[in-house]
Design an enzyme around this catalytic site. Sequence first.
Site, PDB file in Angstrom:
ATOM      1  N   THR A  25      76.770  45.546  50.086  1.00 10.35           N
ATOM      2  CA  THR A  25      76.674  45.237  51.510  1.00 10.35           C
ATOM      3  C   THR A  25      77.563  44.020  51.765  1.00 10.35           C
ATOM      4  O   THR A  25      77.625  43.106  50.940  1.00 10.35           O
ATOM      5  CB  THR A  25      75.207  45.076  51.977  1.00 10.35           C
ATOM      6  OG1 THR A  25      75.168  45.110  53.400  1.00 10.35           O
ATOM      7  CG2 THR A  25      74.571  43.800  51.495  1.00 10.35           C
ATOM      8  N   CYS A  31      70.666  37.796  57.292  1.00  6.65           N
ATOM      9  CA  CYS A  31      69.998  38.999  56.801  1.00  6.65           C
ATOM     10  C   CYS A  31      69.776  38.857  55.296  1.00  6.65           C
ATOM     11  O   CYS A  31      70.394  38.022  54.647  1.00  6.65           O
ATOM     12  CB  CYS A  31      70.862  40.228  57.038  1.00  6.65           C
ATOM     13  SG  CYS A  31      71.294  40.511  58.755  1.00  6.65           S
ATOM     14  N   HIS A  48      69.151  46.460  53.716  1.00  5.14           N
ATOM     15  CA  HIS A  48      69.741  45.295  54.387  1.00  5.14           C
ATOM     16  C   HIS A  48      68.856  44.975  55.596  1.00  5.14           C
ATOM     17  O   HIS A  48      68.972  45.596  56.639  1.00  5.14           O
ATOM     18  CB  HIS A  48      71.164  45.677  54.812  1.00  5.14           C
ATOM     19  CG  HIS A  48      71.940  44.598  55.518  1.00  5.14           C
ATOM     20  ND1 HIS A  48      73.311  44.549  55.476  1.00  5.14           N
ATOM     21  CD2 HIS A  48      71.574  43.553  56.285  1.00  5.14           C
ATOM     22  CE1 HIS A  48      73.740  43.512  56.183  1.00  5.14           C
ATOM     23  NE2 HIS A  48      72.702  42.891  56.698  1.00  5.14           N
TER      24      HIS A  48
END
Lengths: 163, 208
Positions: A25, A31, A48
């Site tokens: 990611t 996040c 995520h």
Amino acid sequence: MILGNRIRVGMADARVSVAPSIITTLGLGSCVGVVLYDEQSKIAGMVHIMLPYSNEIAENSNGYKFADTGVKMLTDLLFKEGVSVKNLKAKIAGGAQMFKFNSNSDSMKIGNRNIEAVKLTLEELEIPLVSEDTGKDYGRTIEFDCETCKLLIKAVGKEPKII
Amino acid sequence: MEKFSKEEYIDILKEIGNIGAGNATTALSFMIDSRIDLSVPKAEVIDFNKLMDITGGAEQVVAGIYIDISRDIEGVMLFMVSCETARILVDSVMHNDPKDQVTNFMFNEIELSAFTEIGNIITGAYLSSISSLLGFTIIPSVPYMTIDMAGAILSVPAIEFSKKSDTAILIESEFKINNKKMDGYFVLIPTEESYYKIIEKLGVLMKP
């Protein structure tokens, strides 16, 4: 399950794959990227998450957006591939505070709250947290190698780190 | 709200981008004494995952100024430039000799503060032009600055807006300064409520 060399996980999304795939990611800020993996079968998944708890937010139709529902849904995805929760281990990264806000409001400390919520959910599910690279004030790109179960962390102006 | 077609909504938002960015780049061109070309602004309703990629990829390293806006229009304003552009901007306002600095993307504290102030002035120009056009009061927060991956910077507004929906309304303007190889982005993300306020007000102005 998706097979491929590099599998990209978007915001508020999850992917499951198996060795020799790499799950990645890009540009994690506040996040948190949560990796759950089984060393035996080399099957792993990454979610995520953007926010801590689904019950705090009205718009919660996408469970992958939240730490509590996202981590649980990832265990469901892994279960469908034949991986039992008992065999899972976790590695996490992200949860930064990108700007040095003076404000004390909760939304500015979302990174820390995300990390806490992920840890709490892992505890509830009795999944051991093996390692983490969390907090601070910078973005991270993470890559999980399903073969070696190592998580590579890249950040601007810093040496790559493996946890 | 049925007064306008979808294309008209988008045109109205693009006009906001045009006016705001036009004014902001005028302020910028005075500061650095160069001509600036502004591309046609983009306005769209996009998914958060696409928001990460608007400036050429989530991993692209950019210098970003982040401002919260409140009062009549609420949302987020971002001014993002490449590190090369940030360096040229800082050098030109601080009268640094560009030859000493041209490959140096590390900024000292004074330079970071100078860049933050440049961002403050430029975004201020953007917001004040749309504020006077719409007759709305817009209060900007103090500017927050960081140099990092575009995706990580954009995650901050993405998280804020994800509390209400999975999409954001994005008004994006790109500028280029050809003789100096500089470029950058203005990004305005109003909340959904503010979006309707803008449409209503500007729609009336555009459609007498």
